[in-house]
Design a protein around this motif. Structure first.
Motif, PDB file in Angstrom:
ATOM      1  N   LYS A  36      29.944  39.250  41.144  1.00  0.00           N
ATOM      2  CA  LYS A  36      29.195  40.263  40.851  1.00  0.00           C
ATOM      3  C   LYS A  36      28.119  40.496  39.782  1.00  0.00           C
ATOM      4  O   LYS A  36      27.256  41.100  39.866  1.00  0.00           O
ATOM      5  N   GLY A 183      39.164  47.411  44.428  1.00  0.00           N
ATOM      6  CA  GLY A 183      38.836  48.333  43.394  1.00  0.00           C
ATOM      7  C   GLY A 183      38.209  49.366  43.694  1.00  0.00           C
ATOM      8  O   GLY A 183      38.214  50.374  44.373  1.00  0.00           O
ATOM      9  N   THR A 184      36.849  49.186  43.239  1.00  0.00           N
ATOM     10  CA  THR A 184      35.802  49.925  43.556  1.00  0.00           C
ATOM     11  C   THR A 184      35.293  49.602  44.899  1.00  0.00           C
ATOM     12  O   THR A 184      34.564  50.359  45.415  1.00  0.00           O
ATOM     13  N   GLY A 185      35.695  48.482  45.668  1.00  0.00           N
ATOM     14  CA  GLY A 185      35.288  48.268  46.946  1.00  0.00           C
ATOM     15  C   GLY A 185      33.937  47.584  47.260  1.00  0.00           C
ATOM     16  O   GLY A 185      33.416  47.465  48.154  1.00  0.00           O
ATOM     17  N   GLU A 264      47.113  36.748  40.529  1.00  0.00           N
ATOM     18  CA  GLU A 264      47.275  37.912  39.635  1.00  0.00           C
ATOM     19  C   GLU A 264      48.008  39.041  39.838  1.00  0.00           C
ATOM     20  O   GLU A 264      48.316  39.388  40.979  1.00  0.00           O
ATOM     21  N   GLY A 293      40.410  35.615  41.454  1.00  0.00           N
ATOM     22  CA  GLY A 293      40.557  35.242  39.998  1.00  0.00           C
ATOM     23  C   GLY A 293      41.325  36.429  39.155  1.00  0.00           C
ATOM     24  O   GLY A 293      42.201  36.926  39.605  1.00  0.00           O
TER      25      GLY A 293
HETATM   26  C1  LIG Z   1      37.444  43.565  39.747  1.00  0.00           C
HETATM   27  C2  LIG Z   1      38.607  42.878  40.657  1.00  0.00           C
HETATM   28  C3  LIG Z   1      38.719  43.350  41.969  1.00  0.00           C
HETATM   29  C4  LIG Z   1      38.170  44.439  42.510  1.00  0.00           C
HETATM   30  O1  LIG Z   1      36.911  44.457  42.890  1.00  0.00           O
HETATM   31  P1  LIG Z   1      35.947  45.411  43.668  1.00  0.00           P
HETATM   32  O2  LIG Z   1      34.593  45.126  43.907  1.00  0.00           O
HETATM   33  O3  LIG Z   1      35.872  46.598  42.432  1.00  0.00           O
HETATM   34  O4  LIG Z   1      36.579  46.138  44.661  1.00  0.00           O
HETATM   35  C5  LIG Z   1      39.966  42.777  42.678  1.00  0.00           C
HETATM   36  N1  LIG Z   1      40.404  41.514  42.093  1.00  0.00           N
HETATM   37  C6  LIG Z   1      40.237  41.063  40.943  1.00  0.00           C
HETATM   38  C7  LIG Z   1      40.821  39.872  40.395  1.00  0.00           C
HETATM   39  C8  LIG Z   1      39.242  41.819  40.163  1.00  0.00           C
HETATM   40  O5  LIG Z   1      39.003  41.283  38.841  1.00  0.00           O
END
Ligand SMILES: *Cc1c(COP(=O)(O)O)cnc(C)c1O
Length: 330
Positions: A36, A183-185, A264, A293
């Motif tokens: 990202k 998470g945020t997708g 994780e 990760g």
């Molecule tokens: C930030 C993160 C996510 C979520 O990613 P999004 O693009 O926000 O959906 C998933 N897994 C790990 C290990 C992350 O660090």
């Protein structure tokens, strides 16, 4: 440019799953946040000397921003609402690693308390405080909003999508189901959007780890209003709260780590619970799981799990599993 993480084969729930090892992207800058933030790594930012971010003091994005700043030779200031006292007394995980990279983690609550010129009654969010109070005095700073949830993330996620597409082509696969917990997708959305726009038969499936399915759908729409390009959301049987400890998460984590690959503890356990639920309903089409990760977070999460569930598990003769987990996953 960081690219071309390996794909491995992984046996799960009696099936072969392909594992995209984004955790191996780079020793210091890897996983989901490296994808990202890749835009900031690859572009030149003339005159920039400092990176400013915000979020939680244990966030994967804190560590990843610190690593990005280090790679770019920038300073890094990271604003948090609050730092728990146990984090200050015994720094671990993302927080400790970010500090070691030279990042200043700034606790907004104590900053405001110490500054008589700031109106105490005003409850700033970190975002507001940075935009209104910090950035005007920092002309050489680059501000990255929390967690990398914006359009710039598309750049690095497209790169990930292109790697998956090339890999599938080399394997002679036409269709492929790509699964990752969200998470945020942002990652899931930009991945699926890429495959749809390339007219590829690769599709992305995900599950909501933060908030519920409705929240995730809303996040997708904010990034791309065309729902035909959204990933499919698979739902868990139960509502889970982000960051809370669940025995079934811990049990799943022990199972997947027993394969020899370290996962994780925040996203992957629910990811694999949902994947296991849906796998039997899918036809023979190949499945890929993206390892995103975030392993440094285990330094903080695993002791919490061991404190909460470690005792009763060892009482049930699962001591070997726990010690395996400690050597495997810390
Ligand atoms: C930030 C993160 C996510 C979520 O990613 P999004 O693009 O926000 O959906 C998933 N897994 C790990 C290990 C992350 O660090």
């Amino acid at each position: 440019m960081l690219a071309n993480s390996p794909v491995e084969s992984f046996s799960f729930a009696g099936r072969e799953i392909f594992l995209k090892r984004d955790d191996l992207l780079h020793p210091g800058f890897s996983g989901n946040k490296a994808r990202k933030f890749a835009y900031f790594l690859d572009q030149e930012f003339a005159g920039v000397t400092k990176l400013i971010g915000h979020g939680s003091a244990q966030a994967n994005s804190l560590y990843s921003l610190s690593a990005l700043a280090k790679l770019k030779g920038w300073q890094c200031d990271f604003y948090v609402d609050h730092i728990a006292s146990h984090v200050l007394t015994l720094p671990t995980g993302n927080y400790a690693a970010a500090i070691a990279n030279g990042t200043r983690v700034i606790d907004l609550s104590s900053l405001i308390a110490a500054n008589p010129f700031v109106q105490r009654e005003l409850k700033w969010t970190c975002h507001e405080y940075i935009v209104q109070q910090v950035l005007p005095a920092e002309p050489n700073a680059l501000f990255i909003p929390e967690g990398g949830r914006c359009q710039y993330a598309e750049y690095g996620v497209n790169q990930l999508a292109a790697e998956i597409e090339t890999w599938a082509m080399q394997q002679g696969m036409t269709d492929l189901k790509v699964f990752l917990p969200a998470g945020t997708g942002t990652t899931a959305l930009f991945l699926n959007q890429y495959f749809v726009r390339q007219q590829s038969d690769i599709r992305v499936l995900t599950c909501a780890v933060v908030g519920g399915d409705a929240y995730l759908r809303q996040q997708f729409s904010m990034l791309n209003p065309n729902s035909a390009e959204h990933p499919q959301i698979l739902n868990a049987d139960k509502k889970y709260h982000f960051g809370k400890l669940y025995p079934e998460f811990y049990a799943m984590w022990l199972r997947i780590c027993a394969s020899g690959v370290q996962f994780e503890l925040l996203y992957d356990p629910l990811g694999f619970i949902v994947l296991e639920k849906y796998l039997p309903q899918w036809d023979a089409s190949p499945v890929m799981y993206i390892h995103q990760g975030g392993l440094l977070g285990n330094e903080t999460m695993l002791p919490r799990y061991l404190r909460k569930f470690g005792q009763s598990s060892s009482a049930h003769g699962e001591k070997h599993l726990l010690s395996d987990a400690k050597t495997l996953c810390v």
